[in-house]
Design a protein around this motif. Structure first.
Motif, PDB file in Angstrom:
ATOM      1  N   ALA A  14      31.429  27.585  43.541  1.00 28.73           N
ATOM      2  CA  ALA A  14      31.333  28.873  44.183  1.00 28.73           C
ATOM      3  C   ALA A  14      32.500  29.600  43.901  1.00 28.73           C
ATOM      4  O   ALA A  14      32.499  30.743  43.346  1.00 28.73           O
ATOM      5  N   ARG A  15      33.828  29.088  44.099  1.00 25.96           N
ATOM      6  CA  ARG A  15      34.978  29.751  43.732  1.00 25.96           C
ATOM      7  C   ARG A  15      34.922  30.192  42.514  1.00 25.96           C
ATOM      8  O   ARG A  15      35.685  31.407  42.162  1.00 25.96           O
ATOM      9  N   VAL A  16      34.984  29.063  41.483  1.00 23.63           N
ATOM     10  CA  VAL A  16      35.431  29.548  40.180  1.00 23.63           C
ATOM     11  C   VAL A  16      34.565  30.472  39.511  1.00 23.63           C
ATOM     12  O   VAL A  16      34.638  31.617  38.958  1.00 23.63           O
ATOM     13  N   VAL A  59      26.376  34.424  44.916  1.00 27.35           N
ATOM     14  CA  VAL A  59      27.052  33.574  44.161  1.00 27.35           C
ATOM     15  C   VAL A  59      27.672  32.441  44.950  1.00 27.35           C
ATOM     16  O   VAL A  59      28.024  31.197  45.188  1.00 27.35           O
ATOM     17  N   ALA A  60      28.537  33.010  46.015  1.00 27.13           N
ATOM     18  CA  ALA A  60      29.365  32.203  47.023  1.00 27.13           C
ATOM     19  C   ALA A  60      28.342  31.261  47.652  1.00 27.13           C
ATOM     20  O   ALA A  60      28.755  30.122  48.490  1.00 27.13           O
ATOM     21  N   GLN A  61      27.200  31.893  48.163  1.00 23.76           N
ATOM     22  CA  GLN A  61      26.207  31.123  49.201  1.00 23.76           C
ATOM     23  C   GLN A  61      25.526  29.944  48.389  1.00 23.76           C
ATOM     24  O   GLN A  61      25.554  28.869  48.917  1.00 23.76           O
ATOM     25  N   HIS A  62      25.349  30.210  47.110  1.00 25.75           N
ATOM     26  CA  HIS A  62      24.647  29.061  46.366  1.00 25.75           C
ATOM     27  C   HIS A  62      25.406  28.206  45.329  1.00 25.75           C
ATOM     28  O   HIS A  62      24.901  27.175  44.716  1.00 25.75           O
ATOM     29  N   GLY A  63      26.563  28.653  45.258  1.00 29.67           N
ATOM     30  CA  GLY A  63      27.369  27.955  44.112  1.00 29.67           C
ATOM     31  C   GLY A  63      27.896  26.682  44.188  1.00 29.67           C
ATOM     32  O   GLY A  63      28.489  25.884  43.408  1.00 29.67           O
ATOM     33  N   GLY A  64      27.915  26.120  45.499  1.00 30.32           N
ATOM     34  CA  GLY A  64      28.407  24.645  45.813  1.00 30.32           C
ATOM     35  C   GLY A  64      29.976  24.838  45.369  1.00 30.32           C
ATOM     36  O   GLY A  64      30.563  25.477  45.727  1.00 30.32           O
ATOM     37  N   ALA A  65      30.150  23.546  44.792  1.00 28.20           N
ATOM     38  CA  ALA A  65      31.583  23.312  44.494  1.00 28.20           C
ATOM     39  C   ALA A  65      32.011  24.292  43.598  1.00 28.20           C
ATOM     40  O   ALA A  65      33.372  24.459  43.341  1.00 28.20           O
ATOM     41  N   LEU A  67      29.178  24.800  33.245  1.00 25.32           N
ATOM     42  CA  LEU A  67      29.556  24.759  34.578  1.00 25.32           C
ATOM     43  C   LEU A  67      28.845  24.060  35.574  1.00 25.32           C
ATOM     44  O   LEU A  67      29.339  23.181  36.614  1.00 25.32           O
ATOM     45  N   LEU A  68      27.640  24.300  35.633  1.00 26.04           N
ATOM     46  CA  LEU A  68      26.509  23.566  36.499  1.00 26.04           C
ATOM     47  C   LEU A  68      26.007  22.302  36.084  1.00 26.04           C
ATOM     48  O   LEU A  68      25.405  21.567  36.768  1.00 26.04           O
ATOM     49  N   ALA A  69      26.396  21.769  34.789  1.00 28.85           N
ATOM     50  CA  ALA A  69      25.701  20.397  34.353  1.00 28.85           C
ATOM     51  C   ALA A  69      25.704  19.417  35.537  1.00 28.85           C
ATOM     52  O   ALA A  69      24.837  18.535  35.646  1.00 28.85           O
TER      53      ALA A  69
END
Length: 381
Positions: free
Chosen positions: A210-212, A202-208, A176-178
């Motif tokens: 984050a929601r998933v 997770v919401a703070q650092h997840g970027g695009a 997911l982060l690749a």
């Protein structure tokens, strides 16, 4: 300067213990019960050595274990050796060398001690026992399911009560982060948040993503809920393929063992670094101690394989107590044939080596619940 006090001979290094009666026999019996189940499913037993040359043991999949391996020099060859901290890399070595020409699927089982530099998690033990199986060759949900099903049967045979199998897919989060433009610090913070199940971080650092990631984080739990979240998630192709494999494995497991308590954690990524696919961790319901773990990996970095390793020393703490063999004191001079008959009936006979004044008292002193008297068995109060 005073000399150091003599070392107490009962003192052992931290993390090492003597296993005394009746626990030592209970553990040995428990291991054999597990191995008997493995054998009925066609898993053939191998016995790798406790130590190997460092260059071999800690290469390939074994490289992930290097920090947990004790090392010493072989006084014969002057080469460095290592004590195994886990048996799986040794099974992979055997499969790729001595059994390279054996028909696939190759089913192997093993049992024995391992030694760790430090205890893992909440556990302080540094010598542990393992018993497990490896299925080498096939790469399919059905192969993953077989490992889980055999482990479930073995635990049932041991009487561990209700257990839960937690399935994960460690490569899913990296997939997911690749392609996400995260700097190293943000990526580390995100992985730390996922590890701690911290949805806000997770919401703070997840970027695009984050929601998933947050949705999948909240989906961890009973398999149906987690699978619904995976189906609904907007995943890139590589992550979708991993998700589909996890879902297929869940289906294959439940087809083989309907009613098995199965949970799924889509964003869990901990475990040995050599795992490449679906992984499983086993817990007693209501407990937090791991009874075993396993998963999919590449045997010798090239051949598909999956397996599970159980911890007999921990299993026996949650299993139903195994009945001890009743002990009978057989006074000196008794007919040896009678003692043999008692052993055939399931008793342990403790033979007197010389006549004593009170056979009952001697029986109690030696921990016997019965005494052989003339021609019959007498139960002691």
């Amino acid at each position: 300067m005073m000399d150091d006090a003599p070392l107490n001979p009962a003192l052992l290094p931290a993390g090492f213990v003597d296993l005394l009666p009746p626990q030592a026999e209970a553990e040995a019996d428990g291991i054999e019960a597990l191995m008997a189940v493995f054998g009925t499913h066609g898993y053939e037993r191998v016995r790798p050595p406790l130590m190997e040359f460092e260059a071999g043991l800690l290469s390939g999949s074994g490289a992930a274990l290097a920090e947990q391996a004790f090392r010493l020099m072989d006084p014969d060859t002057r080469r460095m050796m290592a004590v195994r901290p886990d048996s799986t890399p040794q099974i992979a070595r055997i499969a790729s060398t001595r059994l390279a020409d054996a028909p696939r699927p190759l089913r192997l089982s093993y049992a024995g001690p391992c030694v760790l530099v430090t205890g893992s998690g909440r556990e302080s033990a540094r010598q542990i026992s393992q018993a497990g199986i490896e299925l080498i060759g096939p790469d399919s949900p059905e192969a993953d399911a077989e490992i889980v099903a055999v482990a479930a049967e073995a635990l049932e045979r041991l009487g561990t009560g209700r257990v839960s199998f937690d399935l994960t897919m460690p490569p899913l989060v990296p997939a997911l982060l690749a392609d996400q433009p995260l700097d190293d610090a943000t990526r580390r913070a995100l992985l730390h948040a996922l590890d701690r199940k911290d949805a806000a971080a997770v919401a703070q650092h997840g970027g695009a993503m984050a929601r998933v990631l947050t949705d999948l984080l909240h989906a961890a739990g009973p398999a149906p809920r987690a699978l619904d979240a995976l189906r609904a998630a907007d995943l890139p192709p590589a992550a979708r393929a991993l998700s589909d494999r996890l879902m297929a494995t869940v289906g294959a497991v439940l087809a083989r063992v309907p009613g098995l308590r199965l949970t799924v954690d889509p964003v869990e990524f901990r475990g040995w670094h050599y795992h490449t696919g679906v992984c499983v961790t086993i817990y007693a319901v209501g407990g937090r101690e791991e009874l075993g773990r396993g998963g999919r990996y590449l045997s010798n970095n090239s051949e598909a394989a999956c397996g599970v390793t159980l911890r007999p020393d921990i299993l026996l703490r949650v299993a139903s107590p195994r009945p001890e063999r009743p002990r009978v004191f057989v006074p000196a001079g008794s007919d040896p044939a009678r003692a043999q008959a008692l052993r055939a009936e399931g008793y342990a006979t403790v033979g007197g080596l010389e006549p004593v004044a009170d056979n009952a008292a001697e029986a109690r002193r030696l921990g016997c619940a019965h005494v052989w008297h003339a021609d019959h068995l007498v139960a002691l109060d």
